[in-house]
Structures are given as C-alpha cells and as structure tokens.
Design an enzyme around this catalytic site. Structure first.
Site, PDB file in Angstrom:
ATOM      1  N   LYS A   1       0.818  -1.210   0.000  1.00 34.73           N
ATOM      2  CA  LYS A   1       0.000   0.000   0.000  1.00 34.73           C
ATOM      3  C   LYS A   1       0.859   1.271   0.000  1.00 34.73           C
ATOM      4  O   LYS A   1       0.362   2.347  -0.307  1.00 34.73           O
ATOM      5  CB  LYS A   1      -0.965  -0.004   1.183  1.00 34.73           C
ATOM      6  CG  LYS A   1      -2.077  -1.032   1.016  1.00 34.73           C
ATOM      7  CD  LYS A   1      -3.114  -0.938   2.116  1.00 34.73           C
ATOM      8  CE  LYS A   1      -4.244  -1.937   1.913  1.00 34.73           C
ATOM      9  NZ  LYS A   1      -3.831  -3.333   2.154  1.00 34.73           N
TER      10      LYS A   1
HETATM   11  C1  PLP Z   1      -4.482  -4.496   1.560  1.00 30.43           C
HETATM   12  C2  PLP Z   1      -3.716  -5.769   1.537  1.00 30.43           C
HETATM   13  C3  PLP Z   1      -4.066  -6.844   0.662  1.00 30.43           C
HETATM   14  C4  PLP Z   1      -5.280  -6.797  -0.228  1.00 30.43           C
HETATM   15  O1  PLP Z   1      -5.155  -5.931  -1.323  1.00 30.43           O
HETATM   16  P1  PLP Z   1      -6.418  -5.507  -2.175  1.00 30.43           P
HETATM   17  O2  PLP Z   1      -5.938  -4.511  -3.160  1.00 30.43           O
HETATM   18  O3  PLP Z   1      -7.404  -4.915  -1.188  1.00 30.43           O
HETATM   19  O4  PLP Z   1      -6.974  -6.736  -2.817  1.00 30.43           O
HETATM   20  C5  PLP Z   1      -3.245  -7.955   0.630  1.00 30.43           C
HETATM   21  N1  PLP Z   1      -2.163  -8.063   1.440  1.00 30.43           N
HETATM   22  C6  PLP Z   1      -1.813  -7.071   2.288  1.00 30.43           C
HETATM   23  C7  PLP Z   1      -0.628  -7.263   3.157  1.00 30.43           C
HETATM   24  C8  PLP Z   1      -2.565  -5.892   2.378  1.00 30.43           C
HETATM   25  O5  PLP Z   1      -2.210  -4.923   3.236  1.00 30.43           O
END
Ligand code: PLP
Length: 432
Positions: free
Chosen positions: A107
């Site tokens: 993210k």
């Molecule tokens: C947010 C997150 C996900 C999921 O990603 P999406 O784009 O919501 O499908 C997977 N793994 C981690 C570690 C995350 O923080």
C-alpha cells in the site's frame, strides 16, 4: 485523462475531480474512459530500463494530457523510492516483493503516489486539503507515511483507542509534521462513522476542503499497475506463458494488474487468491456475487466480505463476465492451509507472510493444472509485519527490519477524543 463512474458512464470528470472526490456522487468508482496501449517496441525495451524509467513511460502514457513531463517525473520519483525485487523461489515461481517501502506493505506505492498527486493538483489553490482517515491499523500507517511532509495536505487519522497493535500505532502516531492522530474512545466503526459524518456536514465542507485517501481512489489504484510492468520485464525471456497470482481483499491490486494487461502487457492469466472471505472466488467459480460479513483470519488485511473494487474488475472486461472468468481464476484457502504453505516454503529457504502464502498457493494450484507457465505471486507484506503469526507458524524468532524497529523508538503523540461527532466537528472547526 478523463474518468467515468461505473454506475453511470455519462458522468465524466477530470483527474482533479476524480482524485479529490474519491468516489463518484452516485457511489460508483471512477474508471479511465480511454486506456492507452503501449507500443510493443517500447515494452521490448523495459528489460533494459530501471523501475523509475518504466514508471515514467507508463504514467506518461496515462497522464500526459493532464500533467507536464516534469510533474510526471516528480510523481514517479516520489513514488518509486524503493525497489520491488523479483525473487526466484523455485523453478518457474517468483515472488514479487512489494514490502520494501516505509510501512513494509504494497500500500506504500499507492499512498505515496496519491499524496504527491493531490498536492500537485492543489498547487494553484490557496486551500489546504484535509485527508480524513479512519483506520484499524494498516491503512493509517501507509497513508500517514505516504503523506508525511507533502505540501498543502494535512492528514487526520482516527483510530480506536487500545484496538490497534502497538507496532501499527507507532507507525502513524509518532510522525508529527502534517500528520495528526486522534485516539478515539470507541471502536473502529465509531471512527468510520465520524469521518463519514464530517464528509456530509455542510458547515464543515464550506470551511474546509475534506477528502479521503481510501483504496478506491484512482490515485491509489492506478500506480499499482507499475510493478506488474516491472516484474514482467525481469522474468526470464522464454516461450512460457505468464501468470500473476494476487492475494486479494478489496481487489484493487489485481484490478491494477488487469489495467497493465489492458495497456498491452502480455499477461496470460490472473489468479485471485483469498482466505475464507471468498466472495470473489465463489463468483469466479460460478456462484452469484453475494457480499457477506467478513470473517477474521490470519491474513487479516484480506478480511473483506464486500470487496469494494469488484465493479472495477467487471468494468475492465466491459461487463463481459465470461471474459472475466476466463482470464481470472479464483482460489481460496483456510488458515490451516496458509500455515501449512508457510512451513513448506520456509523449508525451501523462503519466508512468506500469511498474505503472500495465500498468493503462492493459488499460483501453485493453478500451475499444477496448467503446464507451460511461469508465474509471479505478489508478496504484499513483510513477514515481520505479521510477526506473531509468522513466529508461531514457523517456530522461530524474527528480527524486525531496521526501518520497522525505528518506529518503536518514536514518541507517541495523539489527541484524545470521545466517540461523538460534535467533539470531532469542534476539533475540525478549530483548524485553519
Ligand atoms: C491491503 C492488503 C491486501 C489486499 O489488497 P487488495 O488490493 O485490497 O486486494 C493484501 N495483502 C496485504 C498485506 C494488504 O495490506
């Protein structure tokens, strides 16, 4: 670049409006009206180019009509300050490590891009943007670190007192500068409710420019396509087909991979891997799309019962469900299966976090049934971020990476607040 709403293709807005609004007024998600296709001659050069150079080409193709080349360069340089190495785990299986950013999860890419873009779009305005975020942990840390020190943008994070892990809390309460953390005497839902009320409050919106930076914002979604281009360029060049497996919760990450494919990247197959929050795998395997309440699992960043980016998946296939189901295969795994995979892969010398483990297993199960593939799974978080789970599963003690350990030395700075809106509103009104 212009965007339409997935609820109404007639509703069209420019980049600034899509980014500042986040969600369309009809609750639809913004999608690019036209997706540029990169020429094959350019894609063929990517293996010799750096991540930043690739980023400049891809973002340039998308945003050239709105931003200057200098702005695009600045945006890409601010976003890609850390690498995303493609690590070989076994024959034909690669881990795309997306956890080398400040908060050790993928993210960070979207949050860094979003912050810079917002600040650019507001450059000529004398108003400050206030980003309101309710968090139960991960989003707060990525957004706070992504926006730290960015001009013209102030971030206010609401989190439930005593309900966020110490490490997560440290990642957004110790920063200072343009980041303010409000410790709310309540639960996550209270925080979310207070933020939603603020967005609807006429008096506040007259005085302040309020926005959100949640994962459906195009400024967080689009930059995620960059690391698909990069990973693909680092794969061995051969005649094998290419599959990408994405551990998914809200399905923004995988939707960005499909965006890269639409832009001409020749990915043959996507694998959507989830924990037992399996609304989308069920749908891909023939059931109706049926949102449900979320179930707590070891891969808790994917505990999503009503994936918010689902309309984006459909839109990328022009509403053709058959094409979507053909190109994206769905798999789901229990916590027991997740731990089993972590142990097994650890035995071969690679440490997975619980989310990456789900992705790895999806890829392996697909490759078992389909030959002549090489595959990449997205390792979305550093194992140290889910230390308790990983240490218990693997019976070891992890050393925290330095940049994570450094947060633990920071001093917590928060403002305390009750869980009623009036107090929050007074706080916001006192800002200038
Ligand atoms: C947010 C997150 C996900 C999921 O990603 P999406 O784009 O919501 O499908 C997977 N793994 C981690 C570690 C995350 O923080």
């Amino acid at each position: 670049m212009k965007f339409y709403s997935t609820n109404n293709s007639e509703h069209q807005v420019n980049l600034a409006e899509a980014v500042i609004k986040g969600l369309a007024p009809d609750q639809g998600l913004y999608m690019p009206i036209e997706i540029p296709v990169l020429p094959k001659e350019l894609l063929d050069k990517f293996p010799e180019m750096t991540f930043q150079e690739i980023g400049f080409e891809v973002i340039g193709a998308l945003f050239a009509s709105t931003l200057s080349p200098e702005q695009i360069r600045e945006l890409v340089d601010h976003t890609l300050t850390f690498d995303a190495p493609l690590v070989k785990v076994e024959e034909d299986v690669y881990s795309l490590e997306l956890f080398h950013g400040p908060t050790l999860a993928f993210k960070d890419f979207g949050a860094r891009f979003c912050s810079k873009l917002m600040s650019m779009l507001m450059e000529k305005s004398d108003q400050k943007v206030r980003v309101l975020v309710a968090t139960s942990g991960d989003t707060g840390s990525a957004v706070a670190n992504g926006f730290l020190g960015v001009d013209g943008v102030e971030v206010i994070i609401l989190f439930p007192k005593g309900k966020v892990s110490e490490l997560q809390e440290k990642q957004f309460t110790t920063l200072g500068q343009n980041i303010t953390a409000l410790e709310v005497d309540g639960v996550f839902d209270d925080c979310q409710k207070m933020v939603k009320e603020a967005f609807l409050d006429a008096e506040l919106n007259e005085k302040l420019l309020l926005t959100s930076a949640n994962s459906i914002n195009v400024a967080r979604w689009i930059p995620q396509c960059l690391y698909y281009f990069y990973a693909f360029s680092r794969l061995p060049q051969n005649d094998k087909k290419v599959a990408f497996a994405v551990p998914s919760g809200n399905f923004g990450n995988i939707a960005a991979g499909i965006l890269a494919q639409r832009m001409g990247l020749p990915i043959d197959q996507f694998i959507a891997a989830t924990n037992v929050n399996k609304v989308v795998p069920d749908y891909l395997n023939g059931a109706d799309f049926q949102a449900m309440s979320s179930i707590a699992t070891l891969s808790n960043s994917m505990d999503v019962g009503n994936p918010s980016n689902f309309p984006r998946l459909l839109a990328l296939y022009g509403g053709d469900e058959h094409a979507l189901k053909d190109n994206v295969k769905g798999y789901f795994y229990t916590d027991e299966e997740t731990v089993e995979v972590m142990r097994q892969v650890y035995g071969t010398g690679y440490t997975l976090d619980p989310h990456g483990a789900v992705g790895y297993r999806g890829l392996k199960d697909f490759m078992e049934e389909n030959s002549k593939f090489q595959g990449v799974f997205l390792e979305t978080a550093h194992p140290g971020k889910f230390r308790g789970t990983v240490e218990k599963a693997l019976d070891l003690t992890l050393t925290l990476p330095e940049r994570l350990a450094a947060f633990m030395d920071g001093k917590k700075m928060v403002e305390s607040m009750g869980n009623d809106f009036a107090e929050f509103k007074n706080f916001l009104k006192s800002l200038n």
